[in-house]
Scaffold this motif. Structure first.
Motif, PDB file in Angstrom:
ATOM      1  N   LYS A  24       0.981  -1.349   0.085  1.00 50.68           N
ATOM      2  CA  LYS A  24      -0.036   0.152  -0.014  1.00 50.68           C
ATOM      3  C   LYS A  24       0.985   1.062  -0.172  1.00 50.68           C
ATOM      4  O   LYS A  24       0.471   2.115  -0.750  1.00 50.68           O
ATOM      5  CB  LYS A  24      -0.947  -0.068   1.599  1.00 50.68           C
ATOM      6  N   LYS A  25       1.483   1.636   0.555  1.00 50.37           N
ATOM      7  CA  LYS A  25       2.726   2.462   1.235  1.00 50.37           C
ATOM      8  C   LYS A  25       3.780   2.356  -0.511  1.00 50.37           C
ATOM      9  O   LYS A  25       3.762   3.850  -1.059  1.00 50.37           O
ATOM     10  CB  LYS A  25       4.202   2.067   2.177  1.00 50.37           C
ATOM     11  N   ILE A  26       3.668   1.599  -0.600  1.00 52.64           N
ATOM     12  CA  ILE A  26       4.325   1.378  -2.212  1.00 52.64           C
ATOM     13  C   ILE A  26       4.131   2.172  -3.753  1.00 52.64           C
ATOM     14  O   ILE A  26       3.679   3.433  -4.250  1.00 52.64           O
ATOM     15  CB  ILE A  26       4.766   0.162  -3.068  1.00 52.64           C
ATOM     16  N   GLU A  27       2.141   1.390  -3.322  1.00 56.73           N
ATOM     17  CA  GLU A  27       1.092   2.382  -4.647  1.00 56.73           C
ATOM     18  C   GLU A  27       0.716   3.960  -4.019  1.00 56.73           C
ATOM     19  O   GLU A  27       0.658   4.856  -4.895  1.00 56.73           O
ATOM     20  CB  GLU A  27       0.682   1.279  -4.611  1.00 56.73           C
ATOM     21  N   GLU A  28       0.976   3.882  -2.744  1.00 52.47           N
ATOM     22  CA  GLU A  28       0.962   5.360  -2.123  1.00 52.47           C
ATOM     23  C   GLU A  28       2.014   6.175  -2.935  1.00 52.47           C
ATOM     24  O   GLU A  28       1.469   7.851  -3.489  1.00 52.47           O
ATOM     25  CB  GLU A  28       0.434   5.724  -0.761  1.00 52.47           C
ATOM     26  N   LEU A  29       2.961   5.998  -2.265  1.00 51.17           N
ATOM     27  CA  LEU A  29       4.416   6.823  -2.997  1.00 51.17           C
ATOM     28  C   LEU A  29       4.563   7.190  -4.557  1.00 51.17           C
ATOM     29  O   LEU A  29       4.860   8.362  -4.346  1.00 51.17           O
ATOM     30  CB  LEU A  29       5.048   6.294  -2.829  1.00 51.17           C
ATOM     31  N   LEU A  30       3.898   5.449  -4.846  1.00 53.24           N
ATOM     32  CA  LEU A  30       3.579   6.147  -6.619  1.00 53.24           C
ATOM     33  C   LEU A  30       3.247   6.816  -7.336  1.00 53.24           C
ATOM     34  O   LEU A  30       3.653   7.613  -7.981  1.00 53.24           O
ATOM     35  CB  LEU A  30       3.961   4.768  -7.225  1.00 53.24           C
ATOM     36  N   GLU A  31       1.768   7.118  -6.276  1.00 52.83           N
ATOM     37  CA  GLU A  31       0.788   7.782  -6.701  1.00 52.83           C
ATOM     38  C   GLU A  31       1.197   9.342  -6.829  1.00 52.83           C
ATOM     39  O   GLU A  31       1.090   9.960  -7.556  1.00 52.83           O
ATOM     40  CB  GLU A  31      -0.629   7.618  -6.294  1.00 52.83           C
ATOM     41  N   SER A  32       1.866   9.603  -5.836  1.00 51.37           N
ATOM     42  CA  SER A  32       1.911  11.057  -4.789  1.00 51.37           C
ATOM     43  C   SER A  32       2.808  11.765  -5.431  1.00 51.37           C
ATOM     44  O   SER A  32       3.149  12.642  -5.343  1.00 51.37           O
ATOM     45  CB  SER A  32       2.462  11.066  -3.115  1.00 51.37           C
ATOM     46  N   SER A  33       4.008  10.736  -6.591  1.00 52.87           N
ATOM     47  CA  SER A  33       5.099  11.527  -6.960  1.00 52.87           C
ATOM     48  C   SER A  33       5.505  11.696  -8.504  1.00 52.87           C
ATOM     49  O   SER A  33       6.247  11.652  -9.037  1.00 52.87           O
ATOM     50  CB  SER A  33       6.617  10.588  -6.388  1.00 52.87           C
ATOM     51  N   LYS A  34       4.245  11.595  -8.792  1.00 53.81           N
ATOM     52  CA  LYS A  34       3.542  11.665 -10.613  1.00 53.81           C
ATOM     53  C   LYS A  34       3.694  13.063 -11.057  1.00 53.81           C
ATOM     54  O   LYS A  34       4.387  12.756 -11.895  1.00 53.81           O
ATOM     55  CB  LYS A  34       2.064  11.501 -10.460  1.00 53.81           C
ATOM     56  N   ASP A  35       3.806  14.501 -10.206  1.00 49.66           N
ATOM     57  CA  ASP A  35       3.774  15.545 -11.058  1.00 49.66           C
ATOM     58  C   ASP A  35       4.953  16.297  -9.723  1.00 49.66           C
ATOM     59  O   ASP A  35       4.798  17.450  -9.113  1.00 49.66           O
ATOM     60  CB  ASP A  35       2.382  16.126 -10.775  1.00 49.66           C
ATOM     61  N   VAL A  36       5.855  15.551 -10.076  1.00 46.25           N
ATOM     62  CA  VAL A  36       6.784  16.746  -9.411  1.00 46.25           C
ATOM     63  C   VAL A  36       8.196  17.911 -10.140  1.00 46.25           C
ATOM     64  O   VAL A  36       7.859  17.241 -11.419  1.00 46.25           O
ATOM     65  CB  VAL A  36       8.163  15.508  -8.633  1.00 46.25           C
ATOM     66  N   GLY A  37       8.389  18.452  -9.737  1.00 52.34           N
ATOM     67  CA  GLY A  37       8.605  19.594 -10.279  1.00 52.34           C
ATOM     68  C   GLY A  37      10.352  19.578 -10.854  1.00 52.34           C
ATOM     69  O   GLY A  37      11.634  18.274  -9.799  1.00 52.34           O
ATOM     70  N   THR A  38      10.576  20.390 -11.770  1.00 50.14           N
ATOM     71  CA  THR A  38      11.967  19.362 -12.632  1.00 50.14           C
ATOM     72  C   THR A  38      12.941  20.005 -11.850  1.00 50.14           C
ATOM     73  O   THR A  38      14.008  19.787 -10.954  1.00 50.14           O
ATOM     74  CB  THR A  38      12.943  20.436 -13.060  1.00 50.14           C
ATOM     75  N   GLU A  39      13.342  21.287 -10.906  1.00 51.19           N
ATOM     76  CA  GLU A  39      13.660  21.873  -9.473  1.00 51.19           C
ATOM     77  C   GLU A  39      14.074  20.673  -8.260  1.00 51.19           C
ATOM     78  O   GLU A  39      15.723  20.390  -8.398  1.00 51.19           O
ATOM     79  CB  GLU A  39      13.541  23.231  -9.077  1.00 51.19           C
ATOM     80  N   GLU A  40      12.998  20.727  -8.305  1.00 50.23           N
ATOM     81  CA  GLU A  40      13.189  18.692  -6.784  1.00 50.23           C
ATOM     82  C   GLU A  40      13.314  17.689  -7.298  1.00 50.23           C
ATOM     83  O   GLU A  40      14.453  17.158  -6.767  1.00 50.23           O
ATOM     84  CB  GLU A  40      11.608  18.454  -6.430  1.00 50.23           C
ATOM     85  N   LEU A  41      13.491  17.412  -9.046  1.00 54.01           N
ATOM     86  CA  LEU A  41      14.365  16.456  -8.863  1.00 54.01           C
ATOM     87  C   LEU A  41      15.739  16.594  -8.940  1.00 54.01           C
ATOM     88  O   LEU A  41      16.578  15.898  -8.928  1.00 54.01           O
ATOM     89  CB  LEU A  41      13.992  15.594 -10.424  1.00 54.01           C
ATOM     90  N   LYS A  42      15.904  17.660  -9.486  1.00 52.80           N
ATOM     91  CA  LYS A  42      17.530  17.848  -9.467  1.00 52.80           C
ATOM     92  C   LYS A  42      18.424  17.976  -8.946  1.00 52.80           C
ATOM     93  O   LYS A  42      19.270  18.081  -7.980  1.00 52.80           O
ATOM     94  CB  LYS A  42      17.912  19.656 -10.009  1.00 52.80           C
TER      95      LYS A  42
END
Ligand code: SAM
Ligand code: SF4
Length: 452
Positions: free
Chosen positions: A5-23
């Motif tokens: 469940k935690k994995i699925e939630e993490l994958l769902e919540s990290s779909k729209d992360v901005g470029t700056e944060e990824l960098k």
């Protein structure tokens, strides 16, 4: 251990992360301290080409910081293709009536090991199916004892079905290097579909195998998912959860993570992978693993093709197999219809060595760590402090030198010597460099198996 469940939630919540944060996550990873599951799940959603490039550069940097430039080589030795299980994807499955079945006796195992050794290998991965009458613990320990006694194979890792604590103790006594076992898929429902009958149908018995191995004193462990059975993003986070669980409970994470990708196999019940992983996603996930668990080795087999393997050398892979056969007796003579799956990279060991050198890396046949007791917690501590390459680099130099003298093609020697010279120069510690040079001289004079 695995919280779906935690994995699925993490994958769902990290779909729209901005470029700056990824960098920022990639920059943080360059400190070689690893990433959280949350950060990792964000990176799994990178699509932008520029960001992918940054990710790859970071993976390369981390690999070189922790392991130096060495790439360790090994070959699998299949001792049996008999199996009571019915894994849908595997050529050894009991329902495959086309396969020519064979279990090697100890003499045949030694013969195979000598063939592998003749290529120049020093490290073997022993593999077999799970057949309660044929591939029991004695079959495995007898094979280990015979190879250690009769060949110059210095380390034998084992990939075999989950064992009891008592059986793991036998394996430890027999001198196993790494115990390797893939969960195949960490996704319970998919696991059930893929493993309909036989002992392997028990997901939990498999998942808890590493704990039993640790309780039996084996602290050098290899894990991994079989990529293509379920969503690779889920599998990456799950293998990291598995790793984190072992780390928290035993103070020892896995020594290696393998990234086998599903291949066609004779008699497989899967015509195509249910969740195919593209080459581009494959590269991304290898690089992400390198960032997430920098001190864990990544193993790549000949399931992958030559060009992709060459690219992956710089994305964090630290061990590769070469010149492999996936059938029992396959090195001595090619037997039709007895392979587990079809391999893709058919280069010989010498060709692979040349490629590694041409890519700026140094081939290594090192087997020192487990013989110097640098395993489990001891290894992790050194790796986490960035100290492990202190040993890796000189040991790569020494073992490659041996290989060049004993097995190298005359036309490759000069280039090999150049790589050795360069690698020696890169050893920062003056005392260690001098000691390595002294050992090199002894190797030239005929001594073998020298290491730090
Ligand atoms: N029988 C033991 C087991 O299943 O754990 C150990 C040996 S099994 C031959 C080694 C691994 O090969 C399996 O864990 C699986 O991940 C991998 N494998 C099986 N079929 C495959 C295929 N078609 N393509 C790629 N890898 C495969
Ligand atoms: Fe047997 Fe292992 Fe193949 Fe499954 S993956 S059929 S257990 S050899």
């Amino acid at each position: 251990m695995i919280n779906e469940k935690k994995i699925e939630e993490l994958l769902e919540s990290s779909k729209d992360v901005g470029t700056e944060e990824l960098k920022e996550i990639i920059v943080k990873a360059r400190t070689c301290k690893g990433l959280t599951l949350e950060e990792t799940s964000k990176l799994l959603n990178i699509h932008d080409q520029g960001l992918l490039e940054e990710l790859f550069q970071a993976a390369k940097y981390i690999k070189e910081q922790i392991y130096g430039k060495r790439v360790v080589l090994f070959a699998p030795l299949y001792t049996s293709n008999e199996c009571n299980n019915n894994c849908l994807y595997c050529g050894f499955r009991a329902a495959n009536k086309e396969l020519h079945r064979k279990t090697l006796n100890v003499d045949e195992v030694v013969h195979e090991a000598k063939e592998i050794e003749r290529q120049g290998h020093k490290r073997i991965l022993m593999v077999c199916g799970e057949d309660k009458n044929k591939t029991h613990i004695k079959h495995i320990t007898d094979a280990l004892a015979a190879v250690y006694a009769n060949c110059d194979i210095r380390r034998i890792n084992v990939n075999a079905a989950p064992l009891t604590i008592e059986e793991f103790k036998e394996l430890k006594k027999a001198g196993i290097g790494t115990y390797q076992l893939f969960q195949e898929t960490y996704h319970r429902e998919t696991y059930k579909k893929m493993h309909p009958t036989g002992k392997k149908a028990d997901y939990d018995w498999r998942l808890t195998a590493m704990e039993r191995a640790l309780e039996a004193g084996i602290d050098d462990l290899g894990i991994g998912p079989l990529l293509g059975l379920y969503d690779y993003k889920f599998e990456v986070l799950a293998v990291l959860q598995h790793s984190e669980y072992l780390m928290n409970k035993f103070g020892v994470g896995p020594h290696t993570i393998s990234v086998p990708r599903l291949r066609p196999a004779l008699g497989s019940a899967l015509q195509v992978a249910p969740y195919p992983v593209s080459d581009s996603d494959f590269k991304k996930l290898v690089a992400i693993l390198r960032l997430a668990v920098p001190y864990t080795g990544i193993i790549l087999s000949t399931r992958e093709g030559a060009a992709l393997r060459d690219e992956l050398l710089s994305l964090g892979v630290s061990q590769v197999s070469a010149g492999s056969k996936t059938s029992p007796g396959g090195y001595g003579h090619e037997e039709e219809k007895s392979d587990q799956f079809y391999t893709t990279d058919h280069r010989t060991l010498n060709q692979m060595i040349k490629t590694i050198c041409d890519s700026g890396y140094i081939p290594s046949f090192c087997t020192a760590c487990y013989r110097r007791c640098r395993t489990g917690e001891n290894f992790m501590e050194l790796a986490k402090e960035g100290e492990i390459h202190t040993f890796c680099q000189p040991n790569a130099v020494l073992t490659f030198k041996e290989n060049l003298i004993d097995y190298g093609a005359p036309e490759d020697r000069a280039a090999g010597e150049e790589i050795i010279k360069k690698a020696l120069e890169e050893i920062e510690d003056a005392e260690l460099k001098e000691a390595a040079m002294a050992k090199l001289k002894l190797i030239e004079e005929g001594q073998r198996d020298l290491y730090f």
